[in-house]
Design a protein around this motif. Sequence first.
Motif, PDB file in Angstrom:
ATOM      1  N   GLY A   1       0.842  -1.018  -0.205  1.00  0.00           N
ATOM      2  CA  GLY A   1       0.489  -0.112  -0.259  1.00  0.00           C
ATOM      3  C   GLY A   1       0.368   1.262   0.454  1.00  0.00           C
ATOM      4  O   GLY A   1       0.549   2.811  -0.230  1.00  0.00           O
ATOM      5  N   GLU A   2       2.236   1.558   0.042  1.00  0.00           N
ATOM      6  CA  GLU A   2       2.928   2.036   0.137  1.00  0.00           C
ATOM      7  C   GLU A   2       3.605   2.681  -1.488  1.00  0.00           C
ATOM      8  O   GLU A   2       3.452   2.168  -2.805  1.00  0.00           O
ATOM      9  CB  GLU A   2       3.885   1.962   0.747  1.00  0.00           C
ATOM     10  N   ARG A   3       3.381   3.569  -2.401  1.00  0.00           N
ATOM     11  CA  ARG A   3       3.987   4.626  -3.423  1.00  0.00           C
ATOM     12  C   ARG A   3       5.688   4.458  -2.917  1.00  0.00           C
ATOM     13  O   ARG A   3       6.188   4.885  -2.117  1.00  0.00           O
ATOM     14  CB  ARG A   3       3.221   5.425  -3.472  1.00  0.00           C
ATOM     15  N   LEU A   4       6.212   4.088  -4.175  1.00  0.00           N
ATOM     16  CA  LEU A   4       7.888   4.233  -4.167  1.00  0.00           C
ATOM     17  C   LEU A   4       7.517   4.772  -5.297  1.00  0.00           C
ATOM     18  O   LEU A   4       7.190   5.710  -5.936  1.00  0.00           O
ATOM     19  CB  LEU A   4       8.251   3.171  -4.583  1.00  0.00           C
ATOM     20  N   GLU A   5       9.483   5.323  -5.328  1.00  0.00           N
ATOM     21  CA  GLU A   5       9.405   6.677  -6.482  1.00  0.00           C
ATOM     22  C   GLU A   5      10.493   5.421  -7.416  1.00  0.00           C
ATOM     23  O   GLU A   5      11.373   4.643  -7.500  1.00  0.00           O
ATOM     24  CB  GLU A   5      10.791   7.214  -5.693  1.00  0.00           C
ATOM     25  N   ARG A   6       9.760   5.222  -8.243  1.00  0.00           N
ATOM     26  CA  ARG A   6       9.757   4.342  -8.847  1.00  0.00           C
ATOM     27  C   ARG A   6      11.108   4.088 -10.293  1.00  0.00           C
ATOM     28  O   ARG A   6      12.192   3.487 -10.068  1.00  0.00           O
ATOM     29  CB  ARG A   6       8.436   4.362 -10.266  1.00  0.00           C
ATOM     30  N   CYS A   7      11.307   5.730 -10.842  1.00  0.00           N
ATOM     31  CA  CYS A   7      12.737   5.179 -11.234  1.00  0.00           C
ATOM     32  C   CYS A   7      13.251   5.971  -9.825  1.00  0.00           C
ATOM     33  O   CYS A   7      14.843   4.513 -10.358  1.00  0.00           O
ATOM     34  CB  CYS A   7      12.667   7.033 -11.707  1.00  0.00           C
ATOM     35  N   LYS A   8      13.850   5.834  -8.769  1.00  0.00           N
ATOM     36  CA  LYS A   8      15.142   5.392  -7.928  1.00  0.00           C
ATOM     37  C   LYS A   8      14.627   3.605  -7.453  1.00  0.00           C
ATOM     38  O   LYS A   8      15.677   3.356  -7.448  1.00  0.00           O
ATOM     39  CB  LYS A   8      14.489   6.327  -6.663  1.00  0.00           C
ATOM     40  N   GLU A   9      14.073   3.906  -7.550  1.00  0.00           N
ATOM     41  CA  GLU A   9      12.947   2.124  -6.714  1.00  0.00           C
ATOM     42  C   GLU A   9      13.983   0.895  -7.627  1.00  0.00           C
ATOM     43  O   GLU A   9      15.392   0.307  -7.907  1.00  0.00           O
ATOM     44  CB  GLU A   9      12.061   1.475  -6.567  1.00  0.00           C
ATOM     45  N   SER A  10      13.880   1.137  -9.158  1.00  0.00           N
ATOM     46  CA  SER A  10      14.192   0.584 -10.121  1.00  0.00           C
ATOM     47  C   SER A  10      16.048   0.209 -10.285  1.00  0.00           C
ATOM     48  O   SER A  10      16.799   0.010 -10.845  1.00  0.00           O
ATOM     49  CB  SER A  10      13.480   0.978 -11.641  1.00  0.00           C
ATOM     50  N   GLU A  11      16.368   2.237 -10.436  1.00  0.00           N
ATOM     51  CA  GLU A  11      17.731   2.070 -10.383  1.00  0.00           C
ATOM     52  C   GLU A  11      19.079   0.835  -9.131  1.00  0.00           C
ATOM     53  O   GLU A  11      19.324   0.748  -9.213  1.00  0.00           O
ATOM     54  CB  GLU A  11      18.441   3.418 -10.323  1.00  0.00           C
ATOM     55  N   ARG A  12      18.223   1.324  -7.445  1.00  0.00           N
ATOM     56  CA  ARG A  12      18.427   0.562  -6.746  1.00  0.00           C
ATOM     57  C   ARG A  12      18.260  -0.998  -6.656  1.00  0.00           C
ATOM     58  O   ARG A  12      19.564  -2.236  -6.742  1.00  0.00           O
ATOM     59  CB  ARG A  12      17.457   0.859  -5.780  1.00  0.00           C
ATOM     60  N   LEU A  13      17.157  -1.822  -7.192  1.00  0.00           N
ATOM     61  CA  LEU A  13      17.366  -3.233  -7.734  1.00  0.00           C
ATOM     62  C   LEU A  13      18.306  -3.155  -8.541  1.00  0.00           C
ATOM     63  O   LEU A  13      19.447  -3.981  -8.338  1.00  0.00           O
ATOM     64  CB  LEU A  13      15.643  -3.253  -8.165  1.00  0.00           C
ATOM     65  N   LEU A  14      18.626  -2.046 -10.113  1.00  0.00           N
ATOM     66  CA  LEU A  14      19.495  -2.585 -10.925  1.00  0.00           C
ATOM     67  C   LEU A  14      21.156  -3.096 -10.220  1.00  0.00           C
ATOM     68  O   LEU A  14      21.926  -3.990 -10.691  1.00  0.00           O
ATOM     69  CB  LEU A  14      19.960  -1.408 -11.978  1.00  0.00           C
ATOM     70  N   ASN A  15      21.278  -1.501  -9.361  1.00  0.00           N
ATOM     71  CA  ASN A  15      22.534  -1.684  -8.793  1.00  0.00           C
ATOM     72  C   ASN A  15      23.027  -2.808  -7.771  1.00  0.00           C
ATOM     73  O   ASN A  15      24.103  -3.189  -7.574  1.00  0.00           O
ATOM     74  CB  ASN A  15      22.343  -0.680  -7.923  1.00  0.00           C
ATOM     75  N   GLN A  16      21.554  -3.689  -6.722  1.00  0.00           N
ATOM     76  CA  GLN A  16      22.045  -4.469  -6.152  1.00  0.00           C
ATOM     77  C   GLN A  16      22.274  -5.885  -7.021  1.00  0.00           C
ATOM     78  O   GLN A  16      22.685  -6.711  -6.231  1.00  0.00           O
ATOM     79  CB  GLN A  16      20.376  -4.715  -5.183  1.00  0.00           C
ATOM     80  N   VAL A  17      21.973  -6.022  -7.697  1.00  0.00           N
ATOM     81  CA  VAL A  17      21.572  -6.993  -8.783  1.00  0.00           C
ATOM     82  C   VAL A  17      22.953  -6.794  -9.988  1.00  0.00           C
ATOM     83  O   VAL A  17      23.577  -7.976 -10.782  1.00  0.00           O
ATOM     84  CB  VAL A  17      20.887  -7.772  -9.620  1.00  0.00           C
TER      85      VAL A  17
END
Lengths: 274, 263
Positions: free
Chosen positions: B123-139
């Motif tokens: 139910g929370e909104r994420l900052e989608r651009c930042k989140e996808s960048e974070r995920l990419l960095n994580q992998v």
Amino acid sequence: MVRRFFHNKTAVVTVTFLLLVALMGVLAPVLAPHDPYETDILNKFSGFSLEYPLGTDNLGRCMLSRMIYGIRPTLGLSLLTMLGTIGIGTLMGLLAGYFRGIPEELIMRTVDVMLSFPSQIMVFAVVALLGVNVQNVILANIFIKWAWYARMIRTGVMQYRDRNFIQFSRCIGTPERFILFRHLVPSIAADLVVLASLDVGWAIINISTLSFLGLGVQAPVPEWGAMLNEAKNVLTSNPVQMLAPGIAIVLVVSAFNLMGDALRDVLDPKEAEG
Amino acid sequence: MLELKNISVSFRSENQEKWFRTTRTQVLSDISFQLKKGDCLGILGESGSGKSTIGRVISGLLKPDSGQVFLDGVSIYDSREGRKMLQSRMSVVFQDYTTSANPRFRVRDILMEGISAWERKSGERLERCKESERLLNQVGLSGDFADRFPHELSGGQLQRVCIARAVASRPEIILLDEPISSLDAHTQVQIMDLLTELKKLLGLTYIFITHELTSVTYFCDQVLFLYQGTGVEHIAVSRIREAKHPYAVQLLSSVIELEGDKS
């Protein structure tokens, strides 16, 4: 995608041509040199001249004006038919292909029944039943043709429904709406565009055929098929009468078919960008 | 947390001998196992042993003929709630990365599907651009990859994107259906190291389906040998040499011989 479009010569040429034709239809009152209904019986069957660039028909009406006004019913009605058939066909095909089970059996058996009749005869039957009228012609065409598209679309959907990216979506509980409209519809969009543009070609021919047989667009209204019908009566004495509507139908229908092929290439992101 | 009880699955055979007869082929028979949180279970078997079918049962896509799948004591096939709960806590990475991602989506959109799954359940909104960048960095990928199409990535990179997509919905269990089998040896090790790292970081539980014994010993805590649709041996990897079933023994000895050859 825009870049891929402009790199594809066929796509650019055919789309431009068809847009020009459509524009001519919209601007018919401005472009047409004469009133398409105005008769001038003394001038009938006159040859090409400055006043009548394409000559006149059996009642002395300006052929060019009638051709330009004829774009409206020809193109408009066939687009309407296409929207109807593709719309119903896509919906049914998606439902049958994605949900399987009972909905699929119901839809596909209906499709089988529809497809077991020769389509032209069915169109005649429906028109005869509902009365000779343009609306009925369109209804009949949609009614006959959707089954064919439903089957094509279902095959496309079945190719994709077990792909891993859809399995993933189902596994993490993505709403069906998203899967249907973001995954499946774009995946089959290329096929859909080809089908749709081929369908417009088919619909133009079919509506013209019915008008030619006197079942579609009725007499005074200028329509290419109906014009061919009138020209047929004087085939031996004035063969030139056939040329304008005949060539116009051939050109527009082939343009739609070529455009379908070209758009398929444009819509496929894997096609090398060059 | 995850428990399979007496799972049996059969499919209708393609070649029916008589009209309207429904002979069925048994694919899985009587499979049971339990999995604790934080474990990594390897499911090992040859082609046709039912590995992928068991994956589909666990991920909620195939209802077994008989038997139950429990997640924290709730049966996932008996109620809608059970299925919903599974969907919010499970994610999956497939073997064939070429069909794992929609070829019409950019990497950003691929990740977005996982991210929006998380947004739906939390139910929370994420900052989608930042989140996808974070995920990419994580992998281990840079943020510039977000604008690429799947066919513009190499196999290893695309599989990393698929892993990022799987962890984007913040699951507790990830089903890995031969995630490394179609990659070259060097990339295989990199991906396995990445998975181990993510497991520690995010406290994940893995179910790792494979046909290679070496990757199981490298990566898993427990192993389940699957042979012709039955689970023949379930054993901790540290005691793998004590396996008794002929199929497991044969598999083990073939690997040991190979290793012997090298030295």
